[in-house]
Design a protein around this motif. Structure first.
Motif, PDB file in Angstrom:
ATOM      1  N   LYS A  75       0.801  -1.224   0.000  1.00 42.66           N
ATOM      2  CA  LYS A  75       0.000   0.000   0.000  1.00 42.66           C
ATOM      3  C   LYS A  75       0.834   1.275   0.000  1.00 42.66           C
ATOM      4  N   THR A  76       2.131   1.167   0.341  1.00 45.51           N
ATOM      5  CA  THR A  76       3.008   2.340   0.281  1.00 45.51           C
ATOM      6  C   THR A  76       3.647   2.490  -1.091  1.00 45.51           C
ATOM      7  N   GLY A  77       3.534   1.455  -1.934  1.00 47.05           N
ATOM      8  CA  GLY A  77       4.168   1.479  -3.246  1.00 47.05           C
ATOM      9  C   GLY A  77       5.668   1.261  -3.195  1.00 47.05           C
ATOM     10  N   GLN A  78       6.169   0.692  -2.086  1.00 45.20           N
ATOM     11  CA  GLN A  78       7.609   0.523  -1.919  1.00 45.20           C
ATOM     12  C   GLN A  78       8.108  -0.897  -2.158  1.00 45.20           C
ATOM     13  N   MET A  79       7.173  -1.870  -2.272  1.00 40.50           N
ATOM     14  CA  MET A  79       7.638  -3.238  -2.502  1.00 40.50           C
ATOM     15  C   MET A  79       6.640  -4.039  -3.324  1.00 40.50           C
ATOM     16  N   ALA A  90       7.456 -24.104  -3.749  1.00 39.34           N
ATOM     17  CA  ALA A  90       6.650 -22.883  -3.765  1.00 39.34           C
ATOM     18  C   ALA A  90       7.407 -21.813  -2.990  1.00 39.34           C
ATOM     19  N   PHE A  91       7.250 -20.577  -3.398  1.00 41.67           N
ATOM     20  CA  PHE A  91       7.965 -19.500  -2.738  1.00 41.67           C
ATOM     21  C   PHE A  91       7.162 -18.212  -2.760  1.00 41.67           C
ATOM     22  N   VAL A  92       7.503 -17.320  -1.854  1.00 40.44           N
ATOM     23  CA  VAL A  92       7.097 -15.925  -1.923  1.00 40.44           C
ATOM     24  C   VAL A  92       8.392 -15.131  -1.909  1.00 40.44           C
ATOM     25  N   CYS A  93       8.382 -14.014  -2.597  1.00 35.71           N
ATOM     26  CA  CYS A  93       9.567 -13.170  -2.600  1.00 35.71           C
ATOM     27  C   CYS A  93       9.131 -11.713  -2.677  1.00 35.71           C
ATOM     28  N   SER A  94      10.090 -10.830  -2.478  1.00 35.64           N
ATOM     29  CA  SER A  94       9.788  -9.404  -2.540  1.00 35.64           C
ATOM     30  C   SER A  94      10.946  -8.666  -3.182  1.00 35.64           C
ATOM     31  N   ASP A  95      10.595  -7.670  -3.959  1.00 33.38           N
ATOM     32  CA  ASP A  95      11.559  -6.750  -4.548  1.00 33.38           C
ATOM     33  C   ASP A  95      11.212  -5.352  -4.067  1.00 33.38           C
ATOM     34  N   PRO A  96      12.189  -4.567  -3.622  1.00 31.50           N
ATOM     35  CA  PRO A  96      11.894  -3.167  -3.328  1.00 31.50           C
ATOM     36  C   PRO A  96      11.574  -2.434  -4.631  1.00 31.50           C
ATOM     37  N   ILE A  97      10.744  -1.432  -4.528  1.00 25.69           N
ATOM     38  CA  ILE A  97      10.435  -0.582  -5.679  1.00 25.69           C
ATOM     39  C   ILE A  97      11.133   0.754  -5.463  1.00 25.69           C
ATOM     40  N   ARG A  98      11.940   1.142  -6.428  1.00 22.73           N
ATOM     41  CA  ARG A  98      12.688   2.395  -6.353  1.00 22.73           C
ATOM     42  C   ARG A  98      11.743   3.579  -6.573  1.00 22.73           C
ATOM     43  N   PRO A  99      12.177   4.796  -6.195  1.00 21.92           N
ATOM     44  CA  PRO A  99      11.308   5.977  -6.387  1.00 21.92           C
ATOM     45  C   PRO A  99      10.841   6.190  -7.827  1.00 21.92           C
ATOM     46  N   ASP A 100      11.637   5.742  -8.810  1.00 17.72           N
ATOM     47  CA  ASP A 100      11.216   5.909 -10.212  1.00 17.72           C
ATOM     48  C   ASP A 100      10.289   4.795 -10.685  1.00 17.72           C
ATOM     49  N   GLY A 101       9.942   3.834  -9.789  1.00 15.61           N
ATOM     50  CA  GLY A 101       9.045   2.741 -10.144  1.00 15.61           C
ATOM     51  C   GLY A 101       9.746   1.481 -10.600  1.00 15.61           C
ATOM     52  N   SER A 102      11.049   1.539 -10.831  1.00 15.04           N
ATOM     53  CA  SER A 102      11.783   0.342 -11.247  1.00 15.04           C
ATOM     54  C   SER A 102      11.987  -0.585 -10.052  1.00 15.04           C
ATOM     55  N   LEU A 103      12.336  -1.837 -10.351  1.00 12.15           N
ATOM     56  CA  LEU A 103      12.533  -2.843  -9.308  1.00 12.15           C
ATOM     57  C   LEU A 103      13.976  -2.831  -8.829  1.00 12.15           C
ATOM     58  N   GLY A 104      14.136  -2.874  -7.496  1.00  6.95           N
ATOM     59  CA  GLY A 104      15.459  -3.007  -6.908  1.00  6.95           C
ATOM     60  C   GLY A 104      15.846  -4.471  -6.827  1.00  6.95           C
ATOM     61  N   MET A 105      17.007  -4.736  -6.221  1.00 10.56           N
ATOM     62  CA  MET A 105      17.475  -6.120  -6.068  1.00 10.56           C
ATOM     63  C   MET A 105      16.595  -6.892  -5.109  1.00 10.56           C
ATOM     64  N   ARG A 106      16.374  -8.165  -5.422  1.00 17.84           N
ATOM     65  CA  ARG A 106      15.566  -9.058  -4.589  1.00 17.84           C
ATOM     66  C   ARG A 106      15.932  -8.901  -3.125  1.00 17.84           C
ATOM     67  N   ALA A 107      14.943  -8.707  -2.275  1.00 11.84           N
ATOM     68  CA  ALA A 107      15.179  -8.520  -0.845  1.00 11.84           C
ATOM     69  C   ALA A 107      14.806  -9.761  -0.045  1.00 11.84           C
ATOM     70  N   SER A 108      13.841 -10.552  -0.517  1.00 14.93           N
ATOM     71  CA  SER A 108      13.395 -11.756   0.201  1.00 14.93           C
ATOM     72  C   SER A 108      13.066 -12.855  -0.797  1.00 14.93           C
ATOM     73  N   PRO A 157       8.077  -2.528   4.318  1.00 16.52           N
ATOM     74  CA  PRO A 157       8.119  -1.828   3.035  1.00 16.52           C
ATOM     75  C   PRO A 157       9.356  -0.955   2.829  1.00 16.52           C
ATOM     76  N   ASP A 158       9.828  -0.307   3.898  1.00 15.49           N
ATOM     77  CA  ASP A 158      10.993   0.561   3.710  1.00 15.49           C
ATOM     78  C   ASP A 158      12.250  -0.229   3.350  1.00 15.49           C
ATOM     79  N   GLN A 159      12.307  -1.512   3.715  1.00 16.65           N
ATOM     80  CA  GLN A 159      13.414  -2.386   3.339  1.00 16.65           C
ATOM     81  C   GLN A 159      13.053  -3.280   2.140  1.00 16.65           C
ATOM     82  N   GLY A 160      11.766  -3.334   1.816  1.00 18.68           N
ATOM     83  CA  GLY A 160      11.308  -4.192   0.723  1.00 18.68           C
ATOM     84  C   GLY A 160      11.347  -5.664   1.059  1.00 18.68           C
ATOM     85  N   THR A 161      11.257  -6.008   2.355  1.00 22.65           N
ATOM     86  CA  THR A 161      11.431  -7.400   2.758  1.00 22.65           C
ATOM     87  C   THR A 161      10.175  -8.017   3.351  1.00 22.65           C
TER      88      THR A 161
END
Length: 193
Positions: A75-79, A90-108, A157-161
């Protein structure tokens, strides 16, 4: 879409990509994220509000080879949270979302484990099907069709994890194979199907 008339324009290609699967938008509806079919990659696009055209920002091919089942932006648009499957995992994972909307490096990247359900062959192994966020954005719940479980993760969300919760999962009735879940508007109840 014209909301006054209810008419749709003729379709036009917004972007070309390799076998797009599940799609989701960020809360501002300015970026689109796709799970790229059986190759297991993710793509981030900026949306041009004047014409709906998409501009590729970046791709994340680092998901384990498998199928993306579901995506959701917090809901913050950060991950970006992802449910997916390989041949037997089966897995779940998370990527942080950068301020420009692009995906950061896998966090989880967290594997869902447990005994399979009784309905073979569909429940012969884990099968992550969806991710649902709690109304306060503090928790992510992942339905696993193959294990008859709903896994619970804490979000950062602030860590994208994603972090496994103290009570990591709860069981659904044997053979029920939960696929999707949704909270009631007041957040007191979770419904799974």
């Amino acid at each position: 879409f014209n909301p006054e008339s209810g008419n749709l324009s003729h379709p036009a290609v917004a972007a070309e990509t390799n076998n797009p699967g599940f799609l989701c938008l960020d809360p501002q509806k300015s970026h689109l994220y796709t799970g790229d079919g059986v190759k297991g990659g993710l793509s981030a696009y900026a949306i041009d509000p004047s014409n709906g055209r998409l501009t590729l920002l970046n791709r994340d091919p680092a998901i384990p080879q498998g199928m993306i089942s579901h995506l959701v932006v917090d809901k913050t648009g950060q991950m970006l949270l992802v449910a997916g499957n390989t041949e037997k995992k089966a897995f779940v994972c998370s990527d942080p979302i950068r301020p420009d909307g692009s995906l950061g490096m896998r966090a989880s990247l967290l594997e869902q484990l447990g005994p399979p359900g009784p309905k073979l062959p569909r429940q012969s192994h884990a099968h992550a099907h969806s991710v649902t966020l709690s109304l306060d954005n503090r928790f992510a719940l992942a339905c696993d069709l193959g294990l008859d479980r709903i896994f619970v993760y804490r979000t950062s969300p602030d860590q994208g994890t994603l972090i496994p919760n103290d009570s990591s999962c709860f069981a659904t009735p044997p053979g029920s194979g939960p696929r999707h879940s949704r909270f009631s508007p007041d957040g007191r109840f979770l419904y799974a199907s």
